[in-house]
Design a protein around this motif. Structure first.
Motif, PDB file in Angstrom:
ATOM      1  N   VAL A 142       0.885  -1.255  -0.044  1.00 35.67           N
ATOM      2  CA  VAL A 142       0.125   0.052   0.028  1.00 35.67           C
ATOM      3  C   VAL A 142       0.842   0.984   0.022  1.00 35.67           C
ATOM      4  CG1 VAL A 142      -1.723   1.300   1.058  1.00 35.67           C
ATOM      5  CG2 VAL A 142      -1.928  -1.134   1.093  1.00 35.67           C
ATOM      6  N   ALA A 143       2.014   1.347   1.157  1.00 32.96           N
ATOM      7  CA  ALA A 143       2.684   2.667   1.145  1.00 32.96           C
ATOM      8  C   ALA A 143       3.396   2.877  -0.388  1.00 32.96           C
ATOM      9  CB  ALA A 143       3.391   2.557   2.215  1.00 32.96           C
ATOM     10  N   PRO A 144       4.116   1.919  -0.993  1.00 30.64           N
ATOM     11  CA  PRO A 144       4.711   2.021  -2.245  1.00 30.64           C
ATOM     12  C   PRO A 144       3.700   2.549  -3.340  1.00 30.64           C
ATOM     13  CG  PRO A 144       5.723   0.186  -1.084  1.00 30.64           C
ATOM     14  CD  PRO A 144       4.511   0.459  -0.386  1.00 30.64           C
ATOM     15  N   LEU A 145       2.515   1.871  -3.192  1.00 28.07           N
ATOM     16  CA  LEU A 145       1.630   2.017  -4.174  1.00 28.07           C
ATOM     17  C   LEU A 145       1.105   3.742  -4.203  1.00 28.07           C
ATOM     18  CD1 LEU A 145      -0.795  -0.979  -4.587  1.00 28.07           C
ATOM     19  CD2 LEU A 145       0.791  -0.056  -6.251  1.00 28.07           C
ATOM     20  N   LEU A 146       0.999   4.078  -2.901  1.00 27.62           N
ATOM     21  CA  LEU A 146       0.427   5.311  -2.867  1.00 27.62           C
ATOM     22  C   LEU A 146       1.556   6.393  -3.332  1.00 27.62           C
ATOM     23  CD1 LEU A 146      -0.806   5.331   0.875  1.00 27.62           C
ATOM     24  CD2 LEU A 146      -2.106   5.474  -1.405  1.00 27.62           C
ATOM     25  N   VAL A 147       2.848   6.101  -3.335  1.00 26.24           N
ATOM     26  CA  VAL A 147       4.141   6.624  -3.876  1.00 26.24           C
ATOM     27  C   VAL A 147       4.038   6.804  -5.304  1.00 26.24           C
ATOM     28  CG1 VAL A 147       6.658   7.030  -4.061  1.00 26.24           C
ATOM     29  CG2 VAL A 147       5.384   6.816  -1.814  1.00 26.24           C
ATOM     30  N   LEU A 148       3.909   5.409  -5.910  1.00 26.67           N
ATOM     31  CA  LEU A 148       3.882   5.423  -7.317  1.00 26.67           C
ATOM     32  C   LEU A 148       2.684   5.983  -7.929  1.00 26.67           C
ATOM     33  CD1 LEU A 148       4.823   1.554  -7.624  1.00 26.67           C
ATOM     34  CD2 LEU A 148       6.235   3.407  -7.937  1.00 26.67           C
ATOM     35  N   ALA A 149       1.692   6.126  -7.255  1.00 26.40           N
ATOM     36  CA  ALA A 149       0.316   6.709  -7.911  1.00 26.40           C
ATOM     37  C   ALA A 149       0.785   8.068  -8.130  1.00 26.40           C
ATOM     38  CB  ALA A 149      -0.840   6.638  -7.077  1.00 26.40           C
ATOM     39  N   GLU A 150       1.554   8.852  -7.435  1.00 26.30           N
ATOM     40  CA  GLU A 150       1.997  10.011  -7.713  1.00 26.30           C
ATOM     41  C   GLU A 150       2.398  10.389  -9.304  1.00 26.30           C
ATOM     42  OE1 GLU A 150       4.906  11.298  -5.034  1.00 26.30           O
ATOM     43  OE2 GLU A 150       3.621  10.988  -3.270  1.00 26.30           O
ATOM     44  N   ALA A 151       3.286   9.597  -9.705  1.00 24.05           N
ATOM     45  CA  ALA A 151       3.767   9.279 -11.061  1.00 24.05           C
ATOM     46  C   ALA A 151       2.503   9.149 -12.022  1.00 24.05           C
ATOM     47  CB  ALA A 151       4.829   8.558 -11.322  1.00 24.05           C
ATOM     48  N   ALA A 152       1.369   8.314 -11.557  1.00 25.01           N
ATOM     49  CA  ALA A 152       0.417   7.976 -12.642  1.00 25.01           C
ATOM     50  C   ALA A 152      -0.599   8.924 -12.592  1.00 25.01           C
ATOM     51  CB  ALA A 152      -0.042   6.556 -12.201  1.00 25.01           C
ATOM     52  N   CYS A 153      -0.919   9.697 -11.355  1.00 25.19           N
ATOM     53  CA  CYS A 153      -1.963  10.336 -11.158  1.00 25.19           C
ATOM     54  C   CYS A 153      -2.124  11.812 -11.353  1.00 25.19           C
ATOM     55  CB  CYS A 153      -2.777   9.873 -10.155  1.00 25.19           C
ATOM     56  SG  CYS A 153      -4.408  10.835  -9.712  1.00 25.19           S
ATOM     57  N   ILE A 154      -1.008  12.393 -10.629  1.00 23.39           N
ATOM     58  CA  ILE A 154      -0.924  13.851 -10.619  1.00 23.39           C
ATOM     59  C   ILE A 154      -0.678  14.579 -12.149  1.00 23.39           C
ATOM     60  CG2 ILE A 154       0.599  15.760  -9.852  1.00 23.39           C
ATOM     61  CD1 ILE A 154       0.717  14.112  -7.244  1.00 23.39           C
ATOM     62  N   PRO A 155       0.047  13.853 -12.965  1.00 23.34           N
ATOM     63  CA  PRO A 155       0.221  14.644 -14.156  1.00 23.34           C
ATOM     64  C   PRO A 155      -1.076  14.598 -15.094  1.00 23.34           C
ATOM     65  CG  PRO A 155       2.153  13.099 -13.825  1.00 23.34           C
ATOM     66  CD  PRO A 155       1.258  12.874 -12.623  1.00 23.34           C
ATOM     67  N   LEU A 156      -1.735  13.240 -14.973  1.00 16.91           N
ATOM     68  CA  LEU A 156      -2.941  13.474 -15.759  1.00 16.91           C
ATOM     69  C   LEU A 156      -3.858  14.427 -15.365  1.00 16.91           C
ATOM     70  CD1 LEU A 156      -4.455  12.182 -17.778  1.00 16.91           C
ATOM     71  CD2 LEU A 156      -5.067  10.457 -16.315  1.00 16.91           C
ATOM     72  N   LEU A 157      -3.858  14.557 -14.055  1.00 11.05           N
ATOM     73  CA  LEU A 157      -4.943  15.593 -13.345  1.00 11.05           C
ATOM     74  C   LEU A 157      -4.640  16.978 -13.797  1.00 11.05           C
ATOM     75  CD1 LEU A 157      -5.806  14.313  -9.824  1.00 11.05           C
ATOM     76  CD2 LEU A 157      -6.983  13.902 -11.786  1.00 11.05           C
ATOM     77  N   GLY A 158      -3.132  17.122 -13.982  1.00  8.78           N
ATOM     78  CA  GLY A 158      -2.861  18.375 -14.508  1.00  8.78           C
ATOM     79  C   GLY A 158      -3.154  18.651 -15.777  1.00  8.78           C
ATOM     80  N   GLU A 159      -2.937  17.601 -16.725  1.00 13.54           N
ATOM     81  CA  GLU A 159      -3.335  17.798 -18.273  1.00 13.54           C
ATOM     82  C   GLU A 159      -5.020  17.829 -18.387  1.00 13.54           C
ATOM     83  OE1 GLU A 159      -1.936  14.056 -20.000  1.00 13.54           O
ATOM     84  OE2 GLU A 159       0.095  14.601 -19.599  1.00 13.54           O
ATOM     85  N   LEU A 160      -5.655  17.156 -17.611  1.00 11.18           N
ATOM     86  CA  LEU A 160      -7.142  17.266 -17.784  1.00 11.18           C
ATOM     87  C   LEU A 160      -7.757  18.846 -17.355  1.00 11.18           C
ATOM     88  CD1 LEU A 160      -8.362  14.008 -16.017  1.00 11.18           C
ATOM     89  CD2 LEU A 160      -8.161  14.655 -18.623  1.00 11.18           C
ATOM     90  N   ALA A 161      -6.881  19.386 -16.223  1.00 10.41           N
ATOM     91  CA  ALA A 161      -7.272  20.837 -15.942  1.00 10.41           C
ATOM     92  C   ALA A 161      -6.680  21.478 -17.044  1.00 10.41           C
ATOM     93  CB  ALA A 161      -6.383  20.945 -14.750  1.00 10.41           C
ATOM     94  N   HIS A 162      -5.662  21.409 -17.802  1.00  9.12           N
ATOM     95  CA  HIS A 162      -5.325  22.204 -19.004  1.00  9.12           C
ATOM     96  C   HIS A 162      -6.175  22.053 -20.191  1.00  9.12           C
ATOM     97  CE1 HIS A 162      -2.711  24.403 -21.756  1.00  9.12           C
ATOM     98  NE2 HIS A 162      -2.764  23.193 -22.532  1.00  9.12           N
TER      99      HIS A 162
END
Length: 400
Positions: free
Chosen positions: A86-106
């Motif tokens: 769980v803890a490593p997945l929460l870190v890996l999710a940053e690379a998978a989720c944060i950039p895409l949310l920024g692209e959707l906002a753009h």
């Protein structure tokens, strides 16, 4: 100069959700990685800090004659799942989720969904989200709250309610807890809680951003081929949350597996109900922010049905008057060769799109992907409920 200003706006939106606990701590430490190039290394560090000392401390109990601590630690599936998965997945999710949310906002600006008159208001929305993202108080509250919960567990939850490896019969053991228990309560658990609280804050910021954008006078198109006025792209956020869905599923499924390994009884029906509840929770958690667009989509659909319906009525009436009610003549000899019919057919397709427009911008395929990601850990637990020979027999039967 205008080009530089445009690039700056794009950068602000693309990194709009790139912050919050514990990323601000990394920024203060000088180890912040805005492009998430070293996310795998950070995930490994989190796993080593949260789990490896537990393993070593449990091993050290064997020479002292407390090998039951070691055996209990090995059987505790929940602690391994939390620290190793769980803890490593929460870190890996940053690379998978944060950039895409920024692209959707753009995408809101890039597609022209924000009219020129609403751009100042939209800039204020982006600025407010960035200010909340970088609010130092949230980082402090996350750390304090994580340790407060850990202290409450240590002081108010008896060790008899915890797995056996938390207890120690050694003289002088503080509160009767083993060294591994103290590491779990003061390091592993707060680390996991900070990561969870960080994601809770980002999800809140994403929901707040969508709600504030939905209050603007968006330029939606009722006949858009996506079927949701041009907003269906926000549904792609569900795909980016798949790793978080897996993490939530692991947390719940590991508790069921730990209960099973401890000698408890779990039926497939009970596991199915728990899995279904977890899937529903995850779907509601991540699709609820998208529902704030229901009101503007419903308004656009009503306006589109009215406008397109009136246009279709006028064009259809004109077509019938010319080709069906007018007296035969040279100009009406070959109706199928006339461009009128193809133009009207194209128009009526747009009218049909307006009438079929969705008011919920959720793509079923994206929701299904998120649901399957959440259900995956429960499938692993389900295999533990079925004897291996039965599984092998079923697999052989598929090919014979």
């Amino acid at each position: 100069m205008p080009s530089n200003a445009s690039d700056l706006r794009d950068t602000r939106e693309l990194h709009l959700f790139n912050g919050g606990p514990p990323l601000r701590l990394l920024r203060l430490w000088g180890r912040f990685d805005p492009d998430h190039q070293h996310v795998v290394r950070r995930a490994l560090i989190v796993a080593c800090v949260g789990w490896l000392p537990l393993l070593l401390l449990a091993l050290l109990s064997i020479p002292g004659g407390h090998d039951e601590v070691w055996r209990a630690f090995l059987r505790d599936a929940s602690v391994h799942a939390r620290s190793l998965i769980v803890a490593p997945l929460l870190v890996l999710a940053e690379a998978a989720c944060i950039p895409l949310l920024g692209e959707l906002a753009h995408t809101f600006r890039d597609r022209g969904l924000i009219p020129a008159a609403e751009l100042p208001a939209y800039e204020r929305v982006v600025h407010s989200i960035r200010r909340l993202r970088d609010w130092w108080l949230i980082e402090a509250v996350a750390v304090v709250l994580a340790y407060l919960l850990a202290v409450l567990l240590v002081t108010h939850v008896p060790t008899s309610f915890l797995p056996d490896w938390h207890r120690s019969d050694s003289e002088g053991a503080p509160l009767g807890r083993s060294p591994a228990s103290w590491w779990a309560m003061l390091v592993s658990l707060p680390l996991l809680l900070v990561l969870l609280l960080g994601w809770a804050w980002r999800i809140f910021l994403w929901a707040l951003y969508l709600w504030r954008v939905s209050r603007l006078d968006l330029r939606l198109v009722a006949s858009h081929p996506e079927g949701a006025g041009g907003l269906m792209f926000v549904s792609y956020s569900l795909n980016s949350f798949s790793l978080l869905g897996i993490a939530i599923g692991v947390i719940v499924a590991a508790l069921e597996l730990a209960h099973l390994l401890a000698g408890g009884d779990i039926t497939p029906e009970q596991l199915g109900r728990v899995a279904f509840g977890s899937i529903v929770f995850v779907l509601v958690l991540f699709t609820a922010p998208l529902l704030c667009f229901c009101a503007p989509l419903l308004r656009t659909r009503r306006q589109g049905v009215k406008a397109y319906g009136a246009l279709a009525q006028r064009v259809g009436t004109s077509l019938e008057d010319r080709w069906m009610r007018a007296p035969p003549g040279p100009e009406t000899a070959e109706p199928l060769s006339s461009p009128d019919f193809s133009a009207v057919a194209d128009l009526f397709q747009s009218v049909e799109k307006a009438y079929q427009m969705r008011i919920i911008p959720v793509e079923l395929r994206s929701a299904f992907t998120l649901a399957m990601a959440t259900a995956l850990p429960f499938g692993v637990v389900a295999l533990a409920l079925v004897p291996f020979d039965k599984v092998l027999e079923k697999m052989v039967g598929l090919f014979l």
